[in-house]
Design a protein around this motif. Sequence first.
Motif, short mmCIF file in Angstrom:
data_model
loop_
_atom_site.label_atom_id
_atom_site.label_comp_id
_atom_site.label_asym_id
_atom_site.label_seq_id
_atom_site.Cartn_x
_atom_site.Cartn_y
_atom_site.Cartn_z
N GLU A 186 37.31 45.25 35.96
CA GLU A 186 36.11 44.44 36.14
C GLU A 186 34.94 45.30 36.62
O GLU A 186 35.13 46.28 37.35
N SER A 293 45.88 39.90 37.24
CA SER A 293 44.68 39.72 36.43
C SER A 293 43.73 38.75 37.11
O SER A 293 44.14 37.84 37.83
N ASN A 294 42.43 38.96 36.88
CA ASN A 294 41.42 38.08 37.44
C ASN A 294 41.17 36.87 36.54
O ASN A 294 40.21 36.12 36.77
N ARG A 303 35.27 38.42 41.49
CA ARG A 303 36.50 39.07 41.05
C ARG A 303 36.71 40.34 41.86
O ARG A 303 35.81 41.16 41.97
N HIS A 305 38.79 43.91 43.29
CA HIS A 305 39.49 45.11 42.84
C HIS A 305 40.52 45.50 43.89
O HIS A 305 40.47 45.05 45.04
#
Length: 343
Positions: A186, A293-294, A303, A305
Amino acid sequence: MTHNPKHTVEIDECSDNNRPSKISKIEYPNPSYHDGEQEEEEEQKEGMNQHRRIQRYLVAIEYIGTHFSGSQKQLTDRTVVGVLEEAFCKFVGQPVSVICSSRTDAGVHALSNVCHVDIERISKRKPGEVLPPHEPVVVRRAVNHFLQKQNGDLMVIDVRCVPSDFHARYKAQERTYFYRLLSGSEPLSTLEKDRAWHVPEELNLPAMQEACRVLVGHHDFSSFRAAGCQAKSPIRTLDELSVVEVIQSPYFPSVMDRERQIKVADDLHGCGSNAEAVIPVSSSARIDKVRASNEGVGFGKRRYHRCLVVTARARAFLYHQVRLLVGVLKAVGTGNLTIPDGS
C-alpha cells in the motif's frame, strides 16, 4: 647633581639660576616583592571571577530534520546549530557557539540530541554589568520562545548546568539511532512522509535479526562507511544492532517512552529481553491483522503497514555507517542478500 627619592634629575651647572634645564631620565622605584605578589594575586582572583561569570549549559534538543541541511552550521544553508545559535543570540544579546554531541545529515530527525553552550549574562539595562547566570528553566523557555518564531521544527526539551570543562561531544558515552521501515504494498500514508522508509516487499524479520547478531560487536567496518569519512580507523564497536516489529503509529516514541514500554511488557509477560516485548499486550493481535491483506478495510480507515524499527547503538559511528547497515538489513530481509554475504 642633586638626588630626589622619587626620581633622578640632572642639573646644568652652567646655569646662573641653578635650575634644572633638562631631565635625562626618570627612575621610579620598583615595588617590593610582596606588593607585586599581591597585585598578581588580585589579578588572578579577578580572572577567576570573570571565568565564574560564564556558565556552561547542557542542552537537549529535538527536531524534525526535513527542512534542515544537517546539524552542523553552514554559511548559506539552514542548519540546526545555525537556528539554535540565532535563538540564543536573541536571548542573551550576543553571539554564542553551540557544540553538538552528534552530527546528523540532512533529513535526519532527533528525539534528543545533546549540545553545550557558554553564556555570560550581561545586563541589558546597564551595559557592561555582569549578572548571575540564568536558571536552566529560564534558558529553556526563553530559547523556545524564539525558536517557535521559526518553522517550529526545533525545540529545547531540557537544560542543565554543567562544569566548564564538560564537552558534549567528547564526554558522550553512547549514541543511538533508530530507523523505521514500513513494509507493505500500500502507498505510504501522508502522515508518514519523511518519517519512515517504505519497503513494498515483505521483510523476513528472523533473517534480519540473525544478520544483526553477526554484525554486532567489535569489527572492521570499512565496507560500512561512505566516501569522505574522516575517521582515522574503520574499527568500531557496535554495542547494539536490533530489529523489532512494533505497532505502526505516526508518533515515534522517545527513548524514555520505549524503555517504559519495554518495562511494562516485561512486567506483564516476564519475557526479559525478547525483541517482541516492545509490542503492547493489548495490541499483539493487531500485528497479524497488519500482516494480512488490507482488503475489506472499512471506508475511511487507514491501511496499515508492518512497522520494523532498527536500533543501532555505539559510542561512535563512521560516516553514514548506520544507513549502510540498515541498507544491508533491508537487503537481507527481502532475500536479496544472504547472511554470509552480509557478514
